[in-house]
Design an enzyme around this catalytic site. Sequence first.
Site, mmCIF file in Angstrom:
data_model
loop_
_atom_site.group_PDB
_atom_site.id
_atom_site.type_symbol
_atom_site.label_atom_id
_atom_site.label_comp_id
_atom_site.label_asym_id
_atom_site.label_seq_id
_atom_site.Cartn_x
_atom_site.Cartn_y
_atom_site.Cartn_z
ATOM 1 N N SER A 165 64.910 5.709 81.850
ATOM 2 C CA SER A 165 63.509 5.678 81.460
ATOM 3 C C SER A 165 62.775 6.896 81.985
ATOM 4 O O SER A 165 63.122 7.446 83.047
ATOM 5 C CB SER A 165 62.856 4.406 82.020
ATOM 6 O OG SER A 165 61.451 4.475 81.965
ATOM 7 N N TYR A 171 60.402 -1.179 88.961
ATOM 8 C CA TYR A 171 61.174 -0.987 87.731
ATOM 9 C C TYR A 171 61.658 0.455 87.638
ATOM 10 O O TYR A 171 62.855 0.725 87.454
ATOM 11 C CB TYR A 171 60.344 -1.344 86.493
ATOM 12 C CG TYR A 171 60.949 -0.813 85.222
ATOM 13 C CD1 TYR A 171 62.093 -1.385 84.684
ATOM 14 C CD2 TYR A 171 60.389 0.292 84.571
ATOM 15 C CE1 TYR A 171 62.673 -0.872 83.523
ATOM 16 C CE2 TYR A 171 60.956 0.802 83.419
ATOM 17 C CZ TYR A 171 62.096 0.221 82.899
ATOM 18 O OH TYR A 171 62.668 0.730 81.761
ATOM 19 N N PHE A 175 61.397 7.577 76.357
ATOM 20 C CA PHE A 175 59.962 7.629 76.572
ATOM 21 C C PHE A 175 59.363 6.288 76.086
ATOM 22 O O PHE A 175 59.691 5.264 76.654
ATOM 23 C CB PHE A 175 59.388 8.912 75.974
ATOM 24 C CG PHE A 175 59.614 10.067 76.929
ATOM 25 C CD1 PHE A 175 58.570 10.585 77.665
ATOM 26 C CD2 PHE A 175 60.899 10.574 77.157
ATOM 27 C CE1 PHE A 175 58.786 11.597 78.602
ATOM 28 C CE2 PHE A 175 61.127 11.586 78.080
ATOM 29 C CZ PHE A 175 60.062 12.094 78.809
ATOM 30 N N ASN A 179 68.817 -7.454 89.481
ATOM 31 C CA ASN A 179 69.201 -7.428 88.065
ATOM 32 C C ASN A 179 69.547 -6.027 87.572
ATOM 33 O O ASN A 179 70.489 -5.857 86.787
ATOM 34 C CB ASN A 179 68.068 -7.998 87.204
ATOM 35 C CG ASN A 179 68.094 -9.506 87.119
ATOM 36 O OD1 ASN A 179 68.725 -10.072 86.250
ATOM 37 N ND2 ASN A 179 67.413 -10.163 88.042
ATOM 38 N N ASN A 219 72.219 -12.211 78.295
ATOM 39 C CA ASN A 219 71.888 -13.506 78.907
ATOM 40 C C ASN A 219 70.606 -14.112 78.337
ATOM 41 O O ASN A 219 70.190 -15.194 78.761
ATOM 42 C CB ASN A 219 71.774 -13.374 80.428
ATOM 43 C CG ASN A 219 70.607 -12.510 80.863
ATOM 44 O OD1 ASN A 219 69.798 -12.050 80.054
ATOM 45 N ND2 ASN A 219 70.492 -12.282 82.170
ATOM 46 N N LYS A 271 65.644 2.164 87.983
ATOM 47 C CA LYS A 271 66.298 3.098 87.063
ATOM 48 C C LYS A 271 66.731 4.363 87.800
ATOM 49 O O LYS A 271 67.835 4.897 87.572
ATOM 50 C CB LYS A 271 65.357 3.448 85.910
ATOM 51 C CG LYS A 271 65.066 2.302 84.965
ATOM 52 C CD LYS A 271 66.305 1.882 84.191
ATOM 53 C CE LYS A 271 65.998 0.850 83.124
ATOM 54 N NZ LYS A 271 67.214 0.414 82.391
ATOM 55 N N ASP A 277 75.596 -12.980 82.101
ATOM 56 C CA ASP A 277 74.932 -11.939 82.862
ATOM 57 C C ASP A 277 75.909 -10.833 83.240
ATOM 58 O O ASP A 277 77.090 -11.090 83.509
ATOM 59 C CB ASP A 277 74.322 -12.545 84.128
ATOM 60 C CG ASP A 277 73.264 -11.654 84.735
ATOM 61 O OD1 ASP A 277 72.089 -11.817 84.378
ATOM 62 O OD2 ASP A 277 73.615 -10.789 85.557
#
Length: 337
Positions: free
Chosen positions: A124, A149, A178, A99, A32, A153, A58
Amino acid sequence: MSILVTGGAGYIGSHTVLSLLEQGYEVVVLDNHSNSSFESLRRVKILTGCDITYYEGDVSNRLLLQNIFSENDIKQVIHFAGLKSVSESVQSPLKYYDNNVMASIVLIQEMIAHNVCELIFSSSATVYGIPESVPLNEDSKIGGTTNPYGTSKLMVEQILRDTAKAYPQLDITILRYFNPAGAHPSGLIGEDPSGVPCNLVPYISQVAVGKLPKLLVYGNDYPTHDGTGVRDYIHVMDLAEGHIAALKHKMAESNCRTYNLGTGKGYSVLDLISAFERQSGKIIPYQFVERRIGDVAECWANPSLSQQALNWTASRSLDDMMRDSWNWQQKNPTGYE
């Protein structure tokens, strides 16, 4: 048969698309452009000479996903799409959960509906929260994340594990990155953050090229060899090749597996500055400021499981990362504009 790459025009996505095309895979990209540019895909085509089937939109757009799965013979999905700024996530947590979490649920539902079973998820090292010890392996404690964030994840990882138990036909690989750095050695594609960079290496690069006056170093009193934070930096091309290795690894004892993608080496902020100065010939002015809330002293990977199970090892050095970052920045002082 094709691979759907969500967020394929982004930093890690575009380098992975390039590697996929070089390996002979057919690629469908969905992006997007909330933090990417179509120009990256145009340049990937220049580098590879290969066509890319492209959709702008999206991941949360269910009708668009249905069209993509109906119009293409998709066998596998690599899911990069998502927002990634730690600081922005603190200011706008609902935006990040929408999102990164809700859109992932829509994607998984449509994959199941269209009998697409293989998924690689871009996770992550932030899911480890504040490390109890380093290096981190895949069995290290997760949770206690310090920002939305990282929590987003962590949530998607749990959703994937639960879904894999309920749908044994699925084959899911979770890759915990990482700290990606560097660029393609051609200098045609690289990291192009919008606004002031959130990541260290593009910040250093923009100081070197004159876009920013100096680097702010958050904290010089950590219990590390020089007082600055230590992280595991991995070349983006090594990271891209890790996805190729994961694609080739077939389902074994579990249909949901997790691997660290890192080098197993920790470098401090001052180590990075020194390496960048060596490779660029530039002096990077910097200023020590207060620590940021949520930052940890040290965080690096134990990558032995990915080396054994995926036959993958990060091969590029810190100097390689800094050289390629500077090459990209020199050739593209204003990014993809």
